[in-house]
Design a protein around this motif. Structure first.
Motif, PDB file in Angstrom:
ATOM      1  N   ASN A   5       0.831  -1.197   0.000  1.00 21.26           N
ATOM      2  CA  ASN A   5       0.000   0.000   0.000  1.00 21.26           C
ATOM      3  C   ASN A   5       0.867   1.248   0.000  1.00 21.26           C
ATOM      4  OD1 ASN A   5      -2.392  -1.416   0.094  1.00 21.26           O
ATOM      5  ND2 ASN A   5      -2.539  -1.332   2.304  1.00 21.26           N
ATOM      6  N   VAL A   6       0.435   2.236  -0.773  1.00 19.97           N
ATOM      7  CA  VAL A   6       1.094   3.531  -0.816  1.00 19.97           C
ATOM      8  C   VAL A   6       0.020   4.572  -0.535  1.00 19.97           C
ATOM      9  CG1 VAL A   6       2.369   5.157  -2.246  1.00 19.97           C
ATOM     10  CG2 VAL A   6       2.737   2.716  -2.519  1.00 19.97           C
ATOM     11  N   GLN A  31      -7.687   4.461  -4.462  1.00 12.04           N
ATOM     12  CA  GLN A  31      -8.962   4.446  -3.755  1.00 12.04           C
ATOM     13  C   GLN A  31      -8.944   5.504  -2.657  1.00 12.04           C
ATOM     14  OE1 GLN A  31      -9.364   0.440  -2.308  1.00 12.04           O
ATOM     15  NE2 GLN A  31     -10.099  -0.307  -4.276  1.00 12.04           N
ATOM     16  N   LEU A  32     -10.137   6.003  -2.323  1.00 11.46           N
ATOM     17  CA  LEU A  32     -10.253   6.977  -1.244  1.00 11.46           C
ATOM     18  C   LEU A  32      -9.899   6.316   0.077  1.00 11.46           C
ATOM     19  CD1 LEU A  32     -13.623   8.683  -2.212  1.00 11.46           C
ATOM     20  CD2 LEU A  32     -11.312   9.461  -2.738  1.00 11.46           C
ATOM     21  N   LEU A  51       1.040  -0.963  -5.029  1.00 13.18           N
ATOM     22  CA  LEU A  51       2.180  -1.205  -5.910  1.00 13.18           C
ATOM     23  C   LEU A  51       2.573  -2.662  -5.778  1.00 13.18           C
ATOM     24  CD1 LEU A  51       4.433   1.898  -5.183  1.00 13.18           C
ATOM     25  CD2 LEU A  51       2.868   1.557  -7.086  1.00 13.18           C
ATOM     26  N   PRO A  52       2.930  -3.306  -6.871  1.00  9.89           N
ATOM     27  CA  PRO A  52       3.396  -4.690  -6.761  1.00  9.89           C
ATOM     28  C   PRO A  52       4.678  -4.747  -5.935  1.00  9.89           C
ATOM     29  CG  PRO A  52       3.590  -3.899  -9.018  1.00  9.89           C
ATOM     30  CD  PRO A  52       2.939  -2.813  -8.222  1.00  9.89           C
ATOM     31  N   ASP A  53       4.821  -5.798  -5.151  1.00 18.63           N
ATOM     32  CA  ASP A  53       6.025  -6.006  -4.353  1.00 18.63           C
ATOM     33  C   ASP A  53       7.088  -6.585  -5.274  1.00 18.63           C
ATOM     34  OD1 ASP A  53       7.803  -6.232  -2.296  1.00 18.63           O
ATOM     35  OD2 ASP A  53       6.875  -8.016  -1.428  1.00 18.63           O
ATOM     36  N   ASP A  54       7.965  -5.748  -5.782  1.00 21.44           N
ATOM     37  CA  ASP A  54       8.972  -6.156  -6.758  1.00 21.44           C
ATOM     38  C   ASP A  54      10.155  -6.791  -6.036  1.00 21.44           C
ATOM     39  OD1 ASP A  54      10.502  -6.520  -8.980  1.00 21.44           O
ATOM     40  OD2 ASP A  54      10.706  -4.406  -9.481  1.00 21.44           O
TER      41      ASP A  54
END
Length: 71
Positions: A5-6, A31-32, A51-54
């Motif tokens: 999450n960002v 999303q809000l 964000l994908p966990d790269d």
């Protein structure tokens, strides 16, 4: 693959400008998060994106320089 999450806090001096910023983020898949609020003449809205966990690791220039010096 897990996702991270960002969070971002959007702000604007006018509700219409905040609405534009929020709509842009929503169109990008954000999303809000919580309710909009106002403080000291500014309007705010928190949003959350994923964000994908790269897991891929890349060598930086410093790593490559160090590796070349050790050869």
């Amino acid at each position: 693959m897990s996702q991270q999450n960002v969070f971002e806090l959007l702000s604007a001096p006018y509700p219409a400008e905040l609405s534009e910023a929020v709509n842009t983020k929503l169109a990008q898949g954000w999303q809000l998060f919580g309710h909009p609020f106002a403080d000291s003449g500014e309007f705010y809205q928190a949003v959350v994106g994923r964000l994908p966990d790269d897991k891929r690791l890349r060598k930086s220039t410093a790593d490559q320089t160090t590796a070349q010096g050790q050869q």
